[in-house]
Scaffold this motif. Structure first.
Motif, PDB file in Angstrom:
ATOM      1  N   ASP A  90      16.285  -4.936   5.249  1.00 18.54           N
ATOM      2  CA  ASP A  90      16.038  -3.970   4.605  1.00 18.54           C
ATOM      3  C   ASP A  90      17.168  -2.799   4.819  1.00 18.54           C
ATOM      4  O   ASP A  90      17.000  -2.346   5.902  1.00 18.54           O
ATOM      5  CB  ASP A  90      14.572  -3.446   4.475  1.00 18.54           C
ATOM      6  N   ILE A  91      18.069  -2.643   4.080  1.00 18.29           N
ATOM      7  CA  ILE A  91      19.239  -1.939   4.656  1.00 18.29           C
ATOM      8  C   ILE A  91      18.928  -0.592   5.072  1.00 18.29           C
ATOM      9  O   ILE A  91      19.127  -0.049   5.752  1.00 18.29           O
ATOM     10  CB  ILE A  91      20.245  -1.729   3.293  1.00 18.29           C
ATOM     11  N   ASP A  92      17.969   0.092   4.072  1.00 20.59           N
ATOM     12  CA  ASP A  92      17.715   1.564   4.264  1.00 20.59           C
ATOM     13  C   ASP A  92      16.671   1.613   5.542  1.00 20.59           C
ATOM     14  O   ASP A  92      16.796   2.539   6.370  1.00 20.59           O
ATOM     15  CB  ASP A  92      16.776   2.084   3.127  1.00 20.59           C
ATOM     16  N   HIS A  93      15.850   0.736   5.610  1.00 21.04           N
ATOM     17  CA  HIS A  93      14.780   0.787   6.622  1.00 21.04           C
ATOM     18  C   HIS A  93      15.226   0.455   8.200  1.00 21.04           C
ATOM     19  O   HIS A  93      15.280   1.217   8.971  1.00 21.04           O
ATOM     20  CB  HIS A  93      13.576  -0.374   6.454  1.00 21.04           C
ATOM     21  N   SER A  94      16.572  -0.676   8.119  1.00 19.10           N
ATOM     22  CA  SER A  94      17.344  -0.810   9.327  1.00 19.10           C
ATOM     23  C   SER A  94      18.237   0.132   9.622  1.00 19.10           C
ATOM     24  O   SER A  94      18.259   0.646  11.047  1.00 19.10           O
ATOM     25  CB  SER A  94      18.181  -2.307   8.965  1.00 19.10           C
ATOM     26  N   ARG A 125      11.106  -6.731  12.505  1.00 19.34           N
ATOM     27  CA  ARG A 125      11.364  -5.330  12.482  1.00 19.34           C
ATOM     28  C   ARG A 125      12.120  -4.671  11.744  1.00 19.34           C
ATOM     29  O   ARG A 125      12.300  -3.520  11.471  1.00 19.34           O
ATOM     30  CB  ARG A 125      11.536  -5.112  13.914  1.00 19.34           C
ATOM     31  N   TRP A 126      13.139  -5.515  11.086  1.00 19.04           N
ATOM     32  CA  TRP A 126      14.202  -5.229  10.102  1.00 19.04           C
ATOM     33  C   TRP A 126      13.785  -5.148   8.755  1.00 19.04           C
ATOM     34  O   TRP A 126      14.499  -4.419   7.989  1.00 19.04           O
ATOM     35  CB  TRP A 126      15.398  -5.741  10.459  1.00 19.04           C
ATOM     36  N   ALA A 127      12.923  -5.764   8.351  1.00 19.20           N
ATOM     37  CA  ALA A 127      12.209  -5.826   6.874  1.00 19.20           C
ATOM     38  C   ALA A 127      10.628  -6.336   6.989  1.00 19.20           C
ATOM     39  O   ALA A 127      10.594  -7.279   7.689  1.00 19.20           O
ATOM     40  CB  ALA A 127      13.171  -6.681   6.161  1.00 19.20           C
TER      41      ALA A 127
END
Length: 175
Positions: A90-94, A125-127
C-alpha cells in the motif's frame, strides 16, 4: 518469464531469484537503483525487458514490482500472457512507515489488459488484506489470500515457494 522485483532486487535467497535459477529462459528486470526507486525509470526498465522478450511474456512481480507492472501496463502495449503479482505494498501506508516509495503513488487504478492473480498475506506489514483485495479488484486480478505469510520474502521464511509455483502453473493453465 520476466521477474519484476521490488526494492532490493530480490536477493539470492528470495523465491524470485530461485525461480530464475530453475527457469533457463527467465530474465530479471534490472534497475539502476534498487534502494531508491524511481517510477519512470523502473517502468522504462520493464519496457526494455519486455521489448527484448522472444516468447510469450509472463510477468512475475513482487512488492513494488507489482506497481511497476500496473503502471507499465497503462502506458505501454505488449502481448502479455499473464501476470502473478505478489504482495504489492500500500503506497501511502508504506511511505508513512519509511519505505522510499512515495513517488510510485497513486497506484494505477484501471484493470490490467491481461489475466492476473494477486496474492497477498494477512500479516504483511506493508499492506493490509482489505487494501490488497481492493487493489486486486481495481486491477481486475483474481485475489488469493495467502494467510500468515508476512511480505512473502526471505524475512517471512520464503526461499523456495512451491505454493507460488502452483499459483503460476494454474494461472498459465487457464490462459
Amino acid at each position: 518469464m520476466i521477474v519484476v522485483p521490488g526494492i532490493g532486487g530480490s536477493g539470492s535467497d528470495h523465491w524470485q531469484s530461485l525461480w530464475l535459477r530453475d527457469q533457463p529462459d527467465a530474465v530479471r528486470v534490472e534497475q539502476r537503483d534498487w534502494e531508491r526507486p524511481d517510477r519512470d525509470e523502473w517502468i522504462a526498465a520493464l519496457q526494455d525487458t519486455v521489448q527484448r522478450a522472444t516468447g510469450p511474456v509472463v510477468l512475475v512481480a513482487h512488492s513494488l514490482g507489482c506497481h511497476t507492472v500496473a503502471h507499465w501496463a497503462h502506458q505501454h502495449q505488449a502481448e502479455v500472457r499473464a501476470a502473478l503479482l505478489v504482495a504489492p505494498p500500500d503506497i501511502d501506508h508504506s511511505a508513512a512507515q519509511g519505505a522510499p516509495i512515495a513517488g510510485f503513488g497513486p497506484p494505477a487504478a484501471n484493470p490490467l489488459p491481461f489475466p492476473a492473480v494477486l496474492a497477498a498475506s494477512s500479516t504483511d506489514r506493508w499492506a493490509d488484506l482489505d487494501w490488497s483485495r481492493l487493489i486486486a479488484k481495481q486491477w481486475g486480478a483474481r485475489f488469493v489470500d495467502l494467510g500468515d505469510a508476512g511480505h512473502v520474502n526471505p524475512d517471512a521464511g520464503f526461499g523456495p515457494w512451491p505454493q507460488g509455483e502452483e499459483l503460476l502453473r494454474d494461472l498459465l493453465a487457464e490462459y
